[in-house]
Design a protein around this motif. Sequence first.
Motif, PDB file in Angstrom:
ATOM      1  N   SER A 121       0.824  -1.199   0.000  1.00 18.98           N
ATOM      2  CA  SER A 121       0.000   0.000   0.000  1.00 18.98           C
ATOM      3  C   SER A 121       0.861   1.253   0.000  1.00 18.98           C
ATOM      4  N   GLY A 122       1.975   1.222   0.701  1.00 20.00           N
ATOM      5  CA  GLY A 122       2.894   2.355   0.690  1.00 20.00           C
ATOM      6  C   GLY A 122       3.522   2.571  -0.669  1.00 20.00           C
ATOM      7  N   VAL A 123       3.782   1.486  -1.391  1.00 16.63           N
ATOM      8  CA  VAL A 123       4.340   1.593  -2.737  1.00 16.63           C
ATOM      9  C   VAL A 123       3.355   2.304  -3.658  1.00 16.63           C
ATOM     10  N   PHE A 124       2.088   1.915  -3.587  1.00 14.87           N
ATOM     11  CA  PHE A 124       1.071   2.512  -4.454  1.00 14.87           C
ATOM     12  C   PHE A 124       0.966   4.020  -4.229  1.00 14.87           C
ATOM     13  N   ILE A 125       1.096   4.460  -2.969  1.00 17.07           N
ATOM     14  CA  ILE A 125       0.944   5.864  -2.632  1.00 17.07           C
ATOM     15  C   ILE A 125       2.193   6.668  -2.983  1.00 17.07           C
ATOM     16  N   SER A 126       3.333   6.011  -3.135  1.00 18.74           N
ATOM     17  CA  SER A 126       4.597   6.715  -3.306  1.00 18.74           C
ATOM     18  C   SER A 126       4.855   7.188  -4.730  1.00 18.74           C
ATOM     19  N   VAL A 127       4.295   6.519  -5.718  1.00 17.47           N
ATOM     20  CA  VAL A 127       4.649   6.821  -7.102  1.00 17.47           C
ATOM     21  C   VAL A 127       3.489   7.507  -7.825  1.00 17.47           C
ATOM     22  N   THR A 128       3.841   8.371  -8.772  1.00 16.00           N
ATOM     23  CA  THR A 128       2.833   9.231  -9.407  1.00 16.00           C
ATOM     24  C   THR A 128       2.559   8.817 -10.851  1.00 16.00           C
ATOM     25  N   THR A 129       2.459   7.556 -11.111  1.00 16.40           N
ATOM     26  CA  THR A 129       2.205   7.106 -12.476  1.00 16.40           C
ATOM     27  C   THR A 129       0.793   7.455 -12.939  1.00 16.40           C
ATOM     28  N   ILE A 130      -0.205   7.103 -12.146  1.00 20.83           N
ATOM     29  CA  ILE A 130      -1.595   7.393 -12.512  1.00 20.83           C
ATOM     30  C   ILE A 130      -1.855   8.902 -12.590  1.00 20.83           C
ATOM     31  N   PRO A 131      -1.440   9.709 -11.601  1.00 26.37           N
ATOM     32  CA  PRO A 131      -1.629  11.154 -11.733  1.00 26.37           C
ATOM     33  C   PRO A 131      -0.935  11.743 -12.964  1.00 26.37           C
ATOM     34  N   ALA A 132       0.247  11.223 -13.286  1.00 26.45           N
ATOM     35  CA  ALA A 132       0.936  11.724 -14.477  1.00 26.45           C
ATOM     36  C   ALA A 132       0.137  11.408 -15.736  1.00 26.45           C
ATOM     37  N   ALA A 133      -0.437  10.211 -15.811  1.00 29.77           N
ATOM     38  CA  ALA A 133      -1.264   9.860 -16.963  1.00 29.77           C
ATOM     39  C   ALA A 133      -2.490  10.766 -17.049  1.00 29.77           C
ATOM     40  N   ALA A 134      -3.080  11.093 -15.904  1.00 26.95           N
ATOM     41  CA  ALA A 134      -4.235  11.987 -15.886  1.00 26.95           C
ATOM     42  C   ALA A 134      -3.858  13.376 -16.390  1.00 26.95           C
ATOM     43  N   ASN A 135      -2.699  13.860 -15.981  1.00 28.97           N
ATOM     44  CA  ASN A 135      -2.272  15.195 -16.415  1.00 28.97           C
ATOM     45  C   ASN A 135      -1.923  15.215 -17.900  1.00 28.97           C
ATOM     46  N   ILE A 136      -1.438  14.095 -18.413  1.00 24.41           N
ATOM     47  CA  ILE A 136      -1.207  13.983 -19.860  1.00 24.41           C
ATOM     48  C   ILE A 136      -2.526  14.150 -20.603  1.00 24.41           C
ATOM     49  N   ALA A 137      -3.556  13.461 -20.111  1.00 19.10           N
ATOM     50  CA  ALA A 137      -4.865  13.556 -20.749  1.00 19.10           C
ATOM     51  C   ALA A 137      -5.410  14.982 -20.695  1.00 19.10           C
ATOM     52  N   LEU A 138      -5.276  15.637 -19.548  1.00 21.64           N
ATOM     53  CA  LEU A 138      -5.733  17.026 -19.424  1.00 21.64           C
ATOM     54  C   LEU A 138      -4.985  17.936 -20.386  1.00 21.64           C
ATOM     55  N   GLY A 139      -3.662  17.778 -20.435  1.00 19.81           N
ATOM     56  CA  GLY A 139      -2.863  18.619 -21.322  1.00 19.81           C
ATOM     57  C   GLY A 139      -3.205  18.408 -22.780  1.00 19.81           C
ATOM     58  N   LEU A 140      -3.429  17.155 -23.172  1.00 25.46           N
ATOM     59  CA  LEU A 140      -3.785  16.870 -24.563  1.00 25.46           C
ATOM     60  C   LEU A 140      -5.155  17.446 -24.904  1.00 25.46           C
ATOM     61  N   ALA A 141      -6.096  17.340 -23.982  1.00 26.60           N
ATOM     62  CA  ALA A 141      -7.448  17.841 -24.239  1.00 26.60           C
ATOM     63  C   ALA A 141      -7.483  19.353 -24.416  1.00 26.60           C
ATOM     64  N   PHE A 142      -6.604  20.068 -23.704  1.00 25.71           N
ATOM     65  CA  PHE A 142      -6.593  21.532 -23.778  1.00 25.71           C
ATOM     66  C   PHE A 142      -5.420  22.074 -24.589  1.00 25.71           C
ATOM     67  N   GLY A 143      -4.563  21.190 -25.115  1.00 26.96           N
ATOM     68  CA  GLY A 143      -3.431  21.650 -25.908  1.00 26.96           C
ATOM     69  C   GLY A 143      -2.362  22.348 -25.097  1.00 26.96           C
ATOM     70  N   VAL A 144      -2.219  22.010 -23.836  1.00 25.68           N
ATOM     71  CA  VAL A 144      -1.193  22.598 -22.973  1.00 25.68           C
ATOM     72  C   VAL A 144       0.015  21.657 -22.990  1.00 25.68           C
ATOM     73  N   TRP A 145       0.924  21.880 -23.913  1.00 26.01           N
ATOM     74  CA  TRP A 145       1.981  20.907 -24.188  1.00 26.01           C
ATOM     75  C   TRP A 145       3.055  20.859 -23.101  1.00 26.01           C
ATOM     76  N   ALA A 146       3.233  21.968 -22.391  1.00 27.17           N
ATOM     77  CA  ALA A 146       4.205  21.946 -21.295  1.00 27.17           C
ATOM     78  C   ALA A 146       3.776  20.947 -20.223  1.00 27.17           C
ATOM     79  N   GLU A 147       2.486  20.905 -19.957  1.00 29.30           N
ATOM     80  CA  GLU A 147       1.952  19.948 -18.983  1.00 29.30           C
ATOM     81  C   GLU A 147       2.129  18.515 -19.484  1.00 29.30           C
ATOM     82  N   VAL A 148       1.886  18.327 -20.772  1.00 33.57           N
ATOM     83  CA  VAL A 148       2.006  16.986 -21.350  1.00 33.57           C
ATOM     84  C   VAL A 148       3.441  16.497 -21.243  1.00 33.57           C
ATOM     85  N   TRP A 149       4.395  17.313 -21.651  1.00 24.65           N
ATOM     86  CA  TRP A 149       5.793  16.893 -21.668  1.00 24.65           C
ATOM     87  C   TRP A 149       6.307  16.627 -20.246  1.00 24.65           C
ATOM     88  N   GLY A 150       5.977  17.505 -19.307  1.00 23.67           N
ATOM     89  CA  GLY A 150       6.408  17.285 -17.930  1.00 23.67           C
ATOM     90  C   GLY A 150       5.833  16.011 -17.345  1.00 23.67           C
TER      91      GLY A 150
END
Length: 325
Positions: free
Chosen positions: A246-275
């Motif tokens: 459970s601590g491992v799951f909370i420690s890494v930001t893979t899912i949040p990063a994927a969510a931010n990629i989707a947000l950036g792609l939907a709005f064309g905010v490429w800095a967010e996508v690349w980061g």
Amino acid sequence: MLNLRISSPAEITDEVLALLEGDPSVSSLSVIRGASVRPRGDLVHVDVAREGANVVIDALRALGVPEEGALHVEPVTTWLSRSGLEADERTPGSSADSVVWADVTQRAYEDSEPNWTYGTFMVLATLIATIAIVLDSQILVIGAMVLGPEFGAVAALAVALVRRRGSLLRRAAGTLLLGFVAAILATIVAVVAARGLGWITVEDVTRPRPSTGFIYFPDKWSFIVAVIAGAAGALSLTSARTGGLSGVFISVTTIPAAANIALGLAFGVWAEVWGSVQQLGLNLAGMAVAGWLILVVQQVVWSRVSARRSALVARLRERGRVTRQ
């Protein structure tokens, strides 16, 4: 303690029994002749100390038990047995630290299967992470990280590399890729719909987000945390103690990063996508590399323990032959 249930063809049962009777990690052994219908033969039950299981399982494989019959490995959570305690004490190694490779490999195949449940959890976790980013909520980010099922496939990559399973490597990599692509595409559709309804605006994506800004600002600490989490996850998966996952799951930001990629792609905010792409890559690479290193060390250590056990078994069998003579 582990219990092995063996469906043995009648023609090799005597060899199986001779093998098990001569192993010092075995504490109890029973056979029911003619109980197995498929394959037609006998049913053998044996209790073995966890730290001695690899040698026993490998020997049963060498006899052809998995090919001709079946071998089930089940943990015994509670047991009362003097002979079991003695077997545990005379078997080199620690029960909590021992790695049962058959179990680890089986779990790796199961956790990396690209099924409907895995994909659904990926999509749901990414949607929650998207809402967390829009609201700048750390609580929701943590919830999304716990819900994400991707660590099983990441751990399978490490197992595949250590155990040299090319099919498992391709399966795990494909499952990871498919899961993240499906989650990002589904989230883009949801974000576009929310944008059309006026629920999400470009300002929600580009404004300062002090609680969730780390998602698209990867640095050296992102990789270090991923390495530590991957090492802890590998230890939890291979040992008898799994409380650290459970601590491992909370420690890494893979899912949040994927969510931010989707947000950036939907709005064309490429800095967010690349980061976020960098953050996702760093986390996946760090976990996979750390898991691989931990498994390599464990394989080296337990191969030496197995060599000591083999020498002990050989001495005991030789002593038994001398006594009978």
